[in-house]
Design an enzyme around this catalytic site. Structure first.
Site, mmCIF file in Angstrom:
data_model
loop_
_atom_site.group_PDB
_atom_site.id
_atom_site.type_symbol
_atom_site.label_atom_id
_atom_site.label_comp_id
_atom_site.label_asym_id
_atom_site.label_seq_id
_atom_site.Cartn_x
_atom_site.Cartn_y
_atom_site.Cartn_z
ATOM 1 N N ASP A 222 8.628 0.360 -3.198
ATOM 2 C CA ASP A 222 8.049 0.162 -1.875
ATOM 3 C C ASP A 222 6.622 -0.386 -2.016
ATOM 4 O OD1 ASP A 222 8.381 0.973 1.177
ATOM 5 O OD2 ASP A 222 6.335 1.509 0.590
ATOM 6 N N ILE A 223 6.272 -1.355 -1.194
ATOM 7 C CA ILE A 223 4.921 -1.926 -1.225
ATOM 8 C C ILE A 223 3.978 -0.990 -0.469
ATOM 9 C CG2 ILE A 223 3.503 -3.933 -0.635
ATOM 10 C CD1 ILE A 223 6.077 -5.577 -0.626
ATOM 11 N N ASN A 230 0.302 -6.723 7.085
ATOM 12 C CA ASN A 230 0.785 -7.502 8.239
ATOM 13 C C ASN A 230 -0.191 -7.464 9.399
ATOM 14 O OD1 ASN A 230 3.242 -8.541 7.254
ATOM 15 N ND2 ASN A 230 4.315 -6.617 7.635
ATOM 16 N N ASP A 239 5.009 -12.103 4.400
ATOM 17 C CA ASP A 239 6.227 -12.736 3.865
ATOM 18 C C ASP A 239 5.968 -13.327 2.479
ATOM 19 O OD1 ASP A 239 7.613 -12.048 6.125
ATOM 20 O OD2 ASP A 239 7.580 -14.042 7.019
ATOM 21 N N GLU A 265 9.862 -3.657 3.438
ATOM 22 C CA GLU A 265 9.130 -3.821 2.189
ATOM 23 C C GLU A 265 9.735 -2.993 1.053
ATOM 24 O OE1 GLU A 265 6.865 -0.559 4.487
ATOM 25 O OE2 GLU A 265 8.119 -2.297 4.882
#
Length: 346
Positions: A222-223, A230, A239, A265
């Site tokens: 997971d980011i 965002n 993106d 993500e």
């Protein structure tokens, strides 16, 4: 005396008003001066024969009109092709003259020659079998290949058995299908497997585990703080980060590993035939690569990774729940870290 012979056909009107056809044949005797002096012969009613011939001619004319205006290829073969309409010739890339010099299998890829020969032999013996279609590769004179869907049947033609078939070019259709299949299992943004395909891979891998007991490790990636990226830099930047991370990870995993975007993500990485210590090394290397990578138009990006192994009493659902829970332990431990959980229950 000189004698001559004759055969004639006449259309006659019967007493009841109906029409009949008769054939007469016989001989005529001539005088020395060449004048006819006597005639002897017989007359036969050929009405039924003539009507059958006319019906046959009409049928042949209808067949020609139908086949020559058809967009579908139509052919008849015995040992060689004995009929081919324009559409069939165009689909195969040959002139009609060339087609009629070919055995039925000669236009088809070498790999199918023996099977087609067997079918031809059965049809020429008069065998009837189901009108199933076959997708065959036809080779054009220039060496190019097209996939044709062929349907054939046994017929009686010009005194012996023959094969009658139709063909249509499905090359383009096979290619709208391969693309659709690819789209169905590929994430549009990153180009790697999507959630749907990863679920199928996991199902297959679990079946394989139950049969061969071949262990595999599952990583959920997971980011960290992706929502902030965002919000602060825009979705286009977000993106691009997803694509860059995909590229980095893809370059540092093995060919047999399965990497998928699980959603948003989150990513899943499955490592088959991998020991736990080796999997930990891989995970920490990926975490470090992302941490050090200079992403454009944003601040430092990190990832958190939860890891677990599939156990004999596991299901796909218990595996996914455990790896998801393990990921959140990594986040609770400050993010930018790897947590491995090998217990069936947390």
């Amino acid at each position: 005396m000189p004698r001559g012979f004759f055969i004639t056909e006449h259309k006659v009107l019967r007493k009841d008003g109906s029409t009949a056809y008769v054939q007469g044949s016989g001989s005529i005797e001539f005088s020395k001066n060449g004048e006819p002096i006597s005639m002897m012969g017989s007359v036969f009613d050929i009405t039924k024969t003539r009507e059958s011939l006319l019906q046959l001619q009409e049928s042949e004319e209808k067949f020609r009109k139908i086949t020559e205006t058809s967009l579908m290829g139509i052919f008849i073969y015995k040992d060689y092709y004995v009929y081919a309409n324009d559409a069939f010739c165009n689909l195969c890339g040959y002139t009609r003259e060339n087609v009629l010099q070919k055995h039925p299998w000669e236009l088809i890829h070498l790999a199918s020659h023996e099977s087609i020969k067997a079918v031809v032999e059965r049809r020429l013996k008069g065998e009837e079998f189901p009108k199933e279609y076959n997708d065959l590769i036809y080779i054009h004179p220039d060496g190019s290949q097209r996939v044709m869907r062929v349907i054939s049947q046994t017929i009686f033609f010009e005194g012996s058995y023959a094969g009658l078939g139709t063909v249509m070019d499905i090359t383009d259709i096979q290619e709208t299908n391969k693309k659709l299949e690819q789209l169905a299992k590929t994430d549009n943004l990153t180009g790697i497997s999507n959630r749907y395909h990863m679920n199928q891979v996991l199902d297959a891998k679990i079946v394989e585990f139950n049969r061969y007991k071949e262990e595999f490790i599952l990583l959920m990636i997971d980011i960290d703080y992706f929502k902030r990226v965002n919000d602060n830099f825009g979705h286009d930047v977000g993106d691009n980060i997803l694509k860059e991370i995909t590229e980095i990870i893809s370059q540092h995993i093995r060919e047999g590993d399965e990497f998928a975007r699980w959603g948003g993500e989150e990513f899943l990485l499955m490592l088959p035939r991998t020991a736990q210590d080796e999997a930990k090394t891989v995970a920490d290397k990926l975490r470090s690569l992302i941490d050090k990578h200079p992403f454009k138009n944003t601040s430092n990006i990190t990832i958190s990774i939860g890891m677990t192994a599939f156990h004999e009493n596991d299901t796909k659902e218990s595996l996914l729940k455990r790896v998801d829970t393990t990921l959140y332990v990594a986040k609770d431990n400050g993010r930018n870290c790897v947590v491995f959980n090998n217990a069936l229950q947390l």
